[in-house]
Design a protein around this motif. Structure first.
Motif, PDB file in Angstrom:
ATOM      1  N   LEU A   1       0.844  -1.208   0.000  1.00  0.00           N
ATOM      2  CA  LEU A   1       0.000   0.000   0.000  1.00  0.00           C
ATOM      3  C   LEU A   1       0.872   1.250   0.000  1.00  0.00           C
ATOM      4  CD1 LEU A   1      -2.892  -0.777   2.522  1.00  0.00           C
ATOM      5  CD2 LEU A   1      -3.139  -0.091   0.123  1.00  0.00           C
ATOM      6  N   HIS A   2       1.899   1.246   0.862  1.00  0.00           N
ATOM      7  CA  HIS A   2       2.806   2.392   0.907  1.00  0.00           C
ATOM      8  C   HIS A   2       3.576   2.521  -0.417  1.00  0.00           C
ATOM      9  CE1 HIS A   2       1.933   3.369   4.957  1.00  0.00           C
ATOM     10  NE2 HIS A   2       2.494   2.313   5.496  1.00  0.00           N
ATOM     11  N   ALA A   3       4.031   1.378  -0.923  1.00  0.00           N
ATOM     12  CA  ALA A   3       4.813   1.402  -2.169  1.00  0.00           C
ATOM     13  C   ALA A   3       3.977   1.988  -3.314  1.00  0.00           C
ATOM     14  CB  ALA A   3       5.291  -0.012  -2.518  1.00  0.00           C
ATOM     15  N   ALA A   4       2.701   1.629  -3.358  1.00  0.00           N
ATOM     16  CA  ALA A   4       1.831   2.127  -4.442  1.00  0.00           C
ATOM     17  C   ALA A   4       1.664   3.641  -4.331  1.00  0.00           C
ATOM     18  CB  ALA A   4       0.469   1.426  -4.362  1.00  0.00           C
ATOM     19  N   VAL A   5       1.509   4.145  -3.110  1.00  0.00           N
ATOM     20  CA  VAL A   5       1.376   5.590  -2.900  1.00  0.00           C
ATOM     21  C   VAL A   5       2.692   6.286  -3.252  1.00  0.00           C
ATOM     22  CG1 VAL A   5       1.081   7.359  -1.120  1.00  0.00           C
ATOM     23  CG2 VAL A   5      -0.435   5.354  -1.148  1.00  0.00           C
ATOM     24  N   LEU A   6       3.790   5.682  -2.833  1.00  0.00           N
ATOM     25  CA  LEU A   6       5.109   6.282  -3.103  1.00  0.00           C
ATOM     26  C   LEU A   6       5.400   6.331  -4.603  1.00  0.00           C
ATOM     27  CD1 LEU A   6       7.045   4.690  -0.106  1.00  0.00           C
ATOM     28  CD2 LEU A   6       6.668   7.147  -0.467  1.00  0.00           C
ATOM     29  N   ARG A   7       4.882   5.364  -5.347  1.00  0.00           N
ATOM     30  CA  ARG A   7       5.086   5.391  -6.808  1.00  0.00           C
ATOM     31  C   ARG A   7       4.420   6.622  -7.408  1.00  0.00           C
ATOM     32  NH1 ARG A   7       3.354   0.340  -9.941  1.00  0.00           N
ATOM     33  NH2 ARG A   7       4.623   1.366 -11.539  1.00  0.00           N
ATOM     34  N   VAL A   8       3.239   6.944  -6.921  1.00  0.00           N
ATOM     35  CA  VAL A   8       2.544   8.149  -7.416  1.00  0.00           C
ATOM     36  C   VAL A   8       3.360   9.388  -7.054  1.00  0.00           C
ATOM     37  CG1 VAL A   8       0.463   9.569  -7.186  1.00  0.00           C
ATOM     38  CG2 VAL A   8       0.268   7.060  -7.232  1.00  0.00           C
ATOM     39  N   LYS A   9       3.824   9.436  -5.803  1.00  0.00           N
ATOM     40  CA  LYS A   9       4.485  10.653  -5.319  1.00  0.00           C
ATOM     41  C   LYS A   9       5.903  10.819  -5.861  1.00  0.00           C
ATOM     42  CE  LYS A   9       1.979  11.212  -0.954  1.00  0.00           C
ATOM     43  NZ  LYS A   9       2.183  11.676   0.446  1.00  0.00           N
ATOM     44  N   LEU A  10       6.570   9.700  -6.133  1.00  0.00           N
ATOM     45  CA  LEU A  10       7.958   9.788  -6.638  1.00  0.00           C
ATOM     46  C   LEU A  10       8.009  10.597  -7.938  1.00  0.00           C
ATOM     47  CD1 LEU A  10      10.944   8.929  -6.286  1.00  0.00           C
ATOM     48  CD2 LEU A  10      10.397   6.823  -7.544  1.00  0.00           C
ATOM     49  N   ARG A  11       6.940  10.473  -8.731  1.00  0.00           N
ATOM     50  CA  ARG A  11       6.898  11.198 -10.006  1.00  0.00           C
ATOM     51  C   ARG A  11       6.817  12.711  -9.788  1.00  0.00           C
ATOM     52  NH1 ARG A  11       3.876   6.408 -11.460  1.00  0.00           N
ATOM     53  NH2 ARG A  11       1.806   7.237 -11.029  1.00  0.00           N
ATOM     54  N   LYS A  12       6.480  13.124  -8.588  1.00  0.00           N
ATOM     55  CA  LYS A  12       6.278  14.549  -8.293  1.00  0.00           C
ATOM     56  C   LYS A  12       7.428  15.170  -7.527  1.00  0.00           C
ATOM     57  CE  LYS A  12       2.003  15.088  -9.649  1.00  0.00           C
ATOM     58  NZ  LYS A  12       1.627  16.100 -10.602  1.00  0.00           N
ATOM     59  N   VAL A  13       8.338  14.340  -7.033  1.00  0.00           N
ATOM     60  CA  VAL A  13       9.242  14.837  -6.002  1.00  0.00           C
ATOM     61  C   VAL A  13      10.160  15.952  -6.510  1.00  0.00           C
ATOM     62  CG1 VAL A  13      11.202  13.188  -6.036  1.00  0.00           C
ATOM     63  CG2 VAL A  13      10.312  13.998  -3.877  1.00  0.00           C
ATOM     64  N   ASP A  14      10.581  15.876  -7.753  1.00  0.00           N
ATOM     65  CA  ASP A  14      11.461  16.945  -8.266  1.00  0.00           C
ATOM     66  C   ASP A  14      10.702  18.267  -8.417  1.00  0.00           C
ATOM     67  OD1 ASP A  14      13.687  15.357  -8.270  1.00  0.00           O
ATOM     68  OD2 ASP A  14      13.559  14.829 -10.398  1.00  0.00           O
ATOM     69  N   GLU A  15       9.462  18.159  -8.854  1.00  0.00           N
ATOM     70  CA  GLU A  15       8.628  19.365  -8.977  1.00  0.00           C
ATOM     71  C   GLU A  15       8.429  19.994  -7.580  1.00  0.00           C
ATOM     72  OE1 GLU A  15       4.991  18.229 -11.047  1.00  0.00           O
ATOM     73  OE2 GLU A  15       3.912  19.718  -9.839  1.00  0.00           O
ATOM     74  N   TRP A  16       8.202  19.143  -6.584  1.00  0.00           N
ATOM     75  CA  TRP A  16       8.033  19.651  -5.216  1.00  0.00           C
ATOM     76  C   TRP A  16       9.328  20.293  -4.700  1.00  0.00           C
ATOM     77  CZ3 TRP A  16       5.436  14.462  -3.471  1.00  0.00           C
ATOM     78  CH2 TRP A  16       4.085  14.470  -3.875  1.00  0.00           C
ATOM     79  N   SER A  17      10.472  19.684  -5.033  1.00  0.00           N
ATOM     80  CA  SER A  17      11.753  20.264  -4.580  1.00  0.00           C
ATOM     81  C   SER A  17      11.948  21.643  -5.194  1.00  0.00           C
ATOM     82  CB  SER A  17      12.935  19.369  -4.970  1.00  0.00           C
ATOM     83  OG  SER A  17      12.839  18.124  -4.335  1.00  0.00           O
ATOM     84  N   ALA A  18      11.558  21.781  -6.474  1.00  0.00           N
ATOM     85  CA  ALA A  18      11.705  23.085  -7.136  1.00  0.00           C
ATOM     86  C   ALA A  18      10.838  24.127  -6.431  1.00  0.00           C
ATOM     87  CB  ALA A  18      11.317  22.963  -8.611  1.00  0.00           C
ATOM     88  N   LYS A  19       9.652  23.715  -6.006  1.00  0.00           N
ATOM     89  CA  LYS A  19       8.783  24.652  -5.272  1.00  0.00           C
ATOM     90  C   LYS A  19       9.411  25.021  -3.933  1.00  0.00           C
ATOM     91  CE  LYS A  19       4.169  23.991  -6.984  1.00  0.00           C
ATOM     92  NZ  LYS A  19       2.865  23.451  -6.814  1.00  0.00           N
ATOM     93  N   ARG A  20       9.943  24.039  -3.250  1.00  0.00           N
ATOM     94  CA  ARG A  20      10.590  24.324  -1.960  1.00  0.00           C
ATOM     95  C   ARG A  20      11.719  25.334  -2.159  1.00  0.00           C
ATOM     96  NH1 ARG A  20       9.839  20.409   2.246  1.00  0.00           N
ATOM     97  NH2 ARG A  20       8.355  18.786   1.645  1.00  0.00           N
TER      98      ARG A  20
END
Ligand SMILES: Cc1ncc(COP(=O)(O)O)c(C=O)c1O
Length: 379
Positions: free
Chosen positions: A236-255
């Protein structure tokens, strides 16, 4: 206009932003019937390894276990000294104790807050086996310098990257100068699941295999066990993390963009601001300022509905009961002790609104103006 309330975490907003994808991912796992060591974990490990640009990733149930299992897989145990920084979350040292080793705590460096590489050499003894740099607040430690010292003394390097996923050095990547990288996916991390999770990433296939075995009761084949742990990342966690991993660079740029707003707003204030060495890519897991009257500023912000927290207000060696009957060596800690007394983490997450960031800037500056006469600049 009343100030908005500004909380410290954005993960519920993050869920709402990704609700359709996350709900679908969770639903699919529930319907699949494969919840442990299933296909979502396998896919996530593949995608995480690719993201880290390393050969292997192994999903575990926490960042703490990532460190413990990495130490055990590298063969560390009683009598072995492992050097790390005193300025870190407790789990870094705790994991060394849990693996049976002796943490050797050296001071942090005042600008970066990371392990003070200049103090490494003096901490090495014939018992030293490894160095554990922590990429504190999302800023990489000076890995090339650490690797050079480690190589000269035949030491392993284990990166505590609980706070640094997606960060980069000037001319190095995380994982390039170490044996293994340890990650945490506890909800508040830059890549967080809905609870606890962690992983190791490495180019060492043997090490990865050993950690795979340790996370599953020392087993790689049904009903064939040796001693290990139960430390698997749930599907369950892995499935959620797969969705979020695709976003992590975009989130870092916002940070990083939000950090630039804070930096500009506070440039002429007496606050000491986060430092990023040239060409490094900080991922601002936390935006940490220093202030002589940190408690005063924190209370002022709280009175205006803004939550600021402290990371970390009591250094490990100053915690009650330290070292709990365990072996340890503590080097002088003047920088870490000063940090503990002066650091304050302002709200920093990709889901902050401009209005909220402006409120944090406005109230921080209002407090600086009112407290200015008694605030001694810490720069
Ligand atoms: C620097 C550091 N190391 C280790 C950990 C431990 O990770 P976890 O909480 O997933 O066990 C954390 C975070 O919680 C951390 O911030």
């Amino acid at each position: 206009m009343a100030d908005p309330k500004v909380g410290f975490y954005g993960h519920v907003r993050q869920y709402h932003d990704l609700k359709d994808e996350i709900d679908r991912a969770i639903h699919d796992v529930l319907e699949s019937g494969s919840y442990v060591l299933g296909p979502q974990l396998t896919e996530f490990e593949r995608e995480l390894a690719r993201y880290m640009n390393l050969q292997e990733a192994v999903g575990l149930n926490s960042g703490t276990d990532a460190l413990v299992l990495a130490f055990l897989a590298l063969g560390f145990g009683p009598g072995d000294e492992i050097i790390t920084t005193s300025n870190t979350f407790f789990a870094t040292a705790e994991a060394i104790w849990l693996a049976g080793g002796t943490p050797v705590l050296i001071d942090s460096e005042s600008k970066t807050h990371n392990i003070d590489v200049k103090k490494l050499q003096a901490a090495i003894t014939p018992k030293t086996r490894a160095i554990v740099p922590v990429h504190l607040y999302g800023l990489p430690a000076d890995m090339p310098a650490i690797a050079k010292i480690a190589k000269a003394h035949g030491l392993s390097v284990i990166e505590d990257c609980a706070q640094g996923i997606g960060a980069r050095g000037d001319n190095f990547a995380i994982g390039e100068h170490s044996d293994v990288v340890c990650l945490s996916f506890i909800i508040q991390k830059n890549l967080g699941c809905f609870g606890d999770g962690g992983a190791v990433a490495t180019n060492n296939a043997e090490l990865a295999a050993q950690i795979r075995k340790l996370r599953n009761h020392g087993s790689v084949k049904r009903s064939h066990h040796s001693i290990g742990y139960n430390s698997r990342l749930d599907d369950l966690h892995a499935a959620v993390l797969r969705v979020k991993l695709r976003k992590v660079d975009e989130w870092s740029a916002k940070r990083r963009a939000f950090a630039r707003i804070y930096d500009a707003a506070f440039a002429n204030s007496p606050l000491r601001l986060p430092y990023t060495p040239a060409e490094y890519e900080h991922v601002y897991h936390l935006y940490v300022i220093e202030c002589d009257d940190r408690d005063g500023l924190q209370a002022h912000l709280a009175a205006h509905g803004i939550t600021a927290l402290t990371h970390y207000p009591i250094a490990i060696h100053q915690q009650e009961g330290f070292p709990w009957g365990r072996p340890v060596r503590v080097h002088p800690q003047s920088v870490t002790e000063k940090s503990a007394a002066s650091v304050l983490s302002l709200p920093m997450y990709p889901e902050l609104t401009r209005e909220e960031i402006d409120a944090v800037c406005r109230e921080t500056l209002a407090w600086c103006a009112s407290a200015g006469a008694r605030t001694v600049p810490t720069r």
